[in-house]
Design a protein around this motif. Structure first.
Motif, PDB file in Angstrom:
ATOM      1  N   ILE A  51       0.441  10.987   0.900  1.00  0.00           N
ATOM      2  CA  ILE A  51       1.328  10.356  -0.067  1.00  0.00           C
ATOM      3  C   ILE A  51       2.101   9.225   0.606  1.00  0.00           C
ATOM      4  CG2 ILE A  51       3.302  10.765  -1.585  1.00  0.00           C
ATOM      5  CD1 ILE A  51       2.227  13.610  -1.951  1.00  0.00           C
ATOM      6  N   ASN A  52       2.337   8.167  -0.156  1.00  0.00           N
ATOM      7  CA  ASN A  52       3.099   7.011   0.301  1.00  0.00           C
ATOM      8  C   ASN A  52       2.437   6.286   1.472  1.00  0.00           C
ATOM      9  OD1 ASN A  52       5.133   7.401  -1.657  1.00  0.00           O
ATOM     10  ND2 ASN A  52       6.112   8.917  -0.356  1.00  0.00           N
ATOM     11  N   MET A  53       1.158   6.028   1.328  1.00  0.00           N
ATOM     12  CA  MET A  53       0.436   5.256   2.338  1.00  0.00           C
ATOM     13  C   MET A  53       0.930   3.808   2.294  1.00  0.00           C
ATOM     14  SD  MET A  53      -3.661   4.523   2.679  1.00  0.00           S
ATOM     15  CE  MET A  53      -4.089   6.174   3.132  1.00  0.00           C
ATOM     16  N   ASP A  54       1.207   3.252   3.456  1.00  0.00           N
ATOM     17  CA  ASP A  54       1.609   1.846   3.532  1.00  0.00           C
ATOM     18  C   ASP A  54       0.417   0.957   3.221  1.00  0.00           C
ATOM     19  OD1 ASP A  54       4.208   2.462   4.286  1.00  0.00           O
ATOM     20  OD2 ASP A  54       3.797   2.278   6.426  1.00  0.00           O
ATOM     21  N   ILE A  55       0.680  -0.115   2.490  1.00  0.00           N
ATOM     22  CA  ILE A  55      -0.341  -1.120   2.206  1.00  0.00           C
ATOM     23  C   ILE A  55       0.084  -2.389   2.934  1.00  0.00           C
ATOM     24  CG2 ILE A  55      -1.536  -2.467   0.456  1.00  0.00           C
ATOM     25  CD1 ILE A  55      -0.833  -0.244  -1.559  1.00  0.00           C
ATOM     26  N   VAL A  56      -0.661  -2.739   3.978  1.00  0.00           N
ATOM     27  CA  VAL A  56      -0.332  -3.881   4.823  1.00  0.00           C
ATOM     28  C   VAL A  56      -1.100  -5.110   4.328  1.00  0.00           C
ATOM     29  CG1 VAL A  56      -0.435  -4.806   7.176  1.00  0.00           C
ATOM     30  CG2 VAL A  56       0.063  -2.373   6.804  1.00  0.00           C
ATOM     31  N   ILE A  57      -0.367  -6.183   4.124  1.00  0.00           N
ATOM     32  CA  ILE A  57      -0.987  -7.465   3.774  1.00  0.00           C
ATOM     33  C   ILE A  57      -1.205  -8.230   5.066  1.00  0.00           C
ATOM     34  CG2 ILE A  57      -0.755  -9.630   2.497  1.00  0.00           C
ATOM     35  CD1 ILE A  57       1.303  -8.097   0.694  1.00  0.00           C
ATOM     36  N   THR A  58      -2.467  -8.468   5.387  1.00  0.00           N
ATOM     37  CA  THR A  58      -2.783  -9.240   6.591  1.00  0.00           C
ATOM     38  C   THR A  58      -2.841 -10.729   6.233  1.00  0.00           C
ATOM     39  OG1 THR A  58      -5.170  -9.190   6.248  1.00  0.00           O
ATOM     40  CG2 THR A  58      -4.194  -7.333   7.490  1.00  0.00           C
ATOM     41  N   GLU A  59      -2.808 -11.556   7.259  1.00  0.00           N
ATOM     42  CA  GLU A  59      -2.942 -12.994   7.025  1.00  0.00           C
ATOM     43  C   GLU A  59      -4.295 -13.321   6.399  1.00  0.00           C
ATOM     44  OE1 GLU A  59      -1.213 -16.630   9.259  1.00  0.00           O
ATOM     45  OE2 GLU A  59      -3.008 -15.988  10.358  1.00  0.00           O
ATOM     46  N   TRP A  60      -5.339 -12.575   6.777  1.00  0.00           N
ATOM     47  CA  TRP A  60      -6.658 -12.792   6.178  1.00  0.00           C
ATOM     48  C   TRP A  60      -6.589 -12.580   4.671  1.00  0.00           C
ATOM     49  CZ3 TRP A  60      -7.491  -8.459   9.979  1.00  0.00           C
ATOM     50  CH2 TRP A  60      -7.685  -8.937  11.278  1.00  0.00           C
ATOM     51  N   ALA A  61      -5.917 -11.523   4.238  1.00  0.00           N
ATOM     52  CA  ALA A  61      -5.803 -11.209   2.812  1.00  0.00           C
ATOM     53  C   ALA A  61      -4.988 -12.276   2.089  1.00  0.00           C
ATOM     54  CB  ALA A  61      -5.164  -9.840   2.614  1.00  0.00           C
ATOM     55  N   LEU A  62      -3.879 -12.680   2.690  1.00  0.00           N
ATOM     56  CA  LEU A  62      -3.043 -13.700   2.058  1.00  0.00           C
ATOM     57  C   LEU A  62      -3.810 -15.010   1.914  1.00  0.00           C
ATOM     58  CD1 LEU A  62      -0.361 -14.584   0.863  1.00  0.00           C
ATOM     59  CD2 LEU A  62       0.417 -15.089   3.201  1.00  0.00           C
ATOM     60  N   ASP A  63      -4.499 -15.428   2.962  1.00  0.00           N
ATOM     61  CA  ASP A  63      -5.279 -16.666   2.903  1.00  0.00           C
ATOM     62  C   ASP A  63      -6.356 -16.601   1.822  1.00  0.00           C
ATOM     63  OD1 ASP A  63      -3.783 -17.740   4.961  1.00  0.00           O
ATOM     64  OD2 ASP A  63      -5.334 -17.453   6.502  1.00  0.00           O
ATOM     65  N   SER A  64      -7.053 -15.481   1.751  1.00  0.00           N
ATOM     66  CA  SER A  64      -8.121 -15.372   0.748  1.00  0.00           C
ATOM     67  C   SER A  64      -7.536 -15.316  -0.662  1.00  0.00           C
ATOM     68  CB  SER A  64      -9.021 -14.174   1.025  1.00  0.00           C
ATOM     69  OG  SER A  64      -8.337 -12.966   0.860  1.00  0.00           O
ATOM     70  N   TYR A  65      -6.389 -14.650  -0.826  1.00  0.00           N
ATOM     71  CA  TYR A  65      -5.721 -14.617  -2.133  1.00  0.00           C
ATOM     72  C   TYR A  65      -5.371 -16.031  -2.588  1.00  0.00           C
ATOM     73  CZ  TYR A  65      -1.815 -14.424  -5.379  1.00  0.00           C
ATOM     74  OH  TYR A  65      -0.981 -14.647  -6.462  1.00  0.00           O
ATOM     75  N   LEU A  66      -4.791 -16.806  -1.681  1.00  0.00           N
ATOM     76  CA  LEU A  66      -4.407 -18.178  -2.040  1.00  0.00           C
ATOM     77  C   LEU A  66      -5.626 -19.028  -2.381  1.00  0.00           C
ATOM     78  CD1 LEU A  66      -1.568 -18.744   0.591  1.00  0.00           C
ATOM     79  CD2 LEU A  66      -1.314 -18.339  -1.880  1.00  0.00           C
ATOM     80  N   ASN A  67      -6.708 -18.854  -1.635  1.00  0.00           N
ATOM     81  CA  ASN A  67      -7.942 -19.595  -1.933  1.00  0.00           C
ATOM     82  C   ASN A  67      -8.524 -19.181  -3.287  1.00  0.00           C
ATOM     83  OD1 ASN A  67      -7.945 -21.132   0.427  1.00  0.00           O
ATOM     84  ND2 ASN A  67      -9.084 -19.589   1.563  1.00  0.00           N
ATOM     85  N   LEU A  68      -8.545 -17.900  -3.571  1.00  0.00           N
ATOM     86  CA  LEU A  68      -9.065 -17.427  -4.852  1.00  0.00           C
ATOM     87  C   LEU A  68      -8.198 -17.894  -6.013  1.00  0.00           C
ATOM     88  CD1 LEU A  68     -10.066 -13.812  -3.799  1.00  0.00           C
ATOM     89  CD2 LEU A  68     -11.649 -15.618  -4.539  1.00  0.00           C
ATOM     90  N   LYS A  69      -6.894 -17.879  -5.797  1.00  0.00           N
ATOM     91  CA  LYS A  69      -5.973 -18.348  -6.839  1.00  0.00           C
ATOM     92  C   LYS A  69      -6.188 -19.841  -7.089  1.00  0.00           C
ATOM     93  CE  LYS A  69      -1.127 -17.986  -8.175  1.00  0.00           C
ATOM     94  NZ  LYS A  69      -1.456 -17.687  -9.554  1.00  0.00           N
ATOM     95  N   HIS A  70      -6.347 -20.602  -6.013  1.00  0.00           N
ATOM     96  CA  HIS A  70      -6.562 -22.049  -6.122  1.00  0.00           C
ATOM     97  C   HIS A  70      -7.854 -22.371  -6.886  1.00  0.00           C
ATOM     98  CE1 HIS A  70      -6.469 -26.275  -5.088  1.00  0.00           C
ATOM     99  NE2 HIS A  70      -7.706 -26.167  -4.627  1.00  0.00           N
ATOM    100  N   THR A  71      -8.885 -21.586  -6.676  1.00  0.00           N
ATOM    101  CA  THR A  71     -10.168 -21.814  -7.362  1.00  0.00           C
ATOM    102  C   THR A  71     -10.216 -21.136  -8.729  1.00  0.00           C
ATOM    103  OG1 THR A  71     -11.229 -19.924  -6.287  1.00  0.00           O
ATOM    104  CG2 THR A  71     -11.432 -22.060  -5.186  1.00  0.00           C
ATOM    105  N   ARG A  72      -9.119 -20.515  -9.115  1.00  0.00           N
ATOM    106  CA  ARG A  72      -8.994 -19.844 -10.411  1.00  0.00           C
ATOM    107  C   ARG A  72     -10.050 -18.756 -10.613  1.00  0.00           C
ATOM    108  NH1 ARG A  72      -7.545 -25.390 -13.439  1.00  0.00           N
ATOM    109  NH2 ARG A  72      -5.398 -25.467 -12.695  1.00  0.00           N
TER     110      ARG A  72
END
Length: 145
Positions: free
Chosen positions: A10-31
């Motif tokens: 229970i209550n597992m931490d979810i870590v956002i890595t720089e790889w995830a943030l970069d890919s999120y921004l790229n996916l958001k940019h490409t809609r």
């Protein structure tokens, strides 16, 4: 003993890595996905990881939503998993999120559009390297969910 193990999940931490943030921004940019899909589907699904593994949520029993990551030979990648969404965004793409579960935490590694099997296998090759790097503590922490 079993109740103790349940408490650990229970209550597992979810870590956002720089790889995830970069890919999120790229996916958001490409809609690749809409703001509505992110707010109402993607983010809530990812937040289900907080309840630990094995997940108490039925969604995680559906192989079209959640499953182990596999390499180019079809072998399971230890500690690697994928979340999957189908018909996302105006392009109705298959969106994937590669996740590492290690050291009692979920590490968000990279999101990508699965346009074909080659792309998926290439992303899984990256995931293998990221699993190794996370195990050594070599990743950039960008936050937690």
């Amino acid at each position: 003993m079993l109740s103790y193990l349940k408490e650990l999940a229970i209550n597992m931490d979810i870590v956002i890595t720089e790889w995830a943030l970069d890919s999120y921004l790229n996916l958001k940019h490409t809609r690749a996905f809409t703001n509505n899909e992110y707010k109402n589907t993607i983010r809530p699904d990812v937040e289900l990881l907080k309840d630990g593994m094995p997940s108490p949520h039925v969604k995680f029993q559906n192989s079209k939503f959640w499953g182990p990551a596999t390499d180019m030979y079809g072998d399971t990648i230890q500690h690697g998993y994928k979340m999957k969404w189908h018909n996302v965004g105006s392009g109705r793409v298959q969106l994937r999120l590669a996740i590492v579960i290690l050291q009692g935490k979920s590490f968000l590694c990279q999101g990508y559009v699965k346009s074909n099997d080659f792309v998926d296998k290439k992303e899984m090759a990256k995931l293998k390297i990221r699993i190794r790097d996370i195990g050594k503590g070599h990743y950039v922490y960008r936050g937690m969910l």
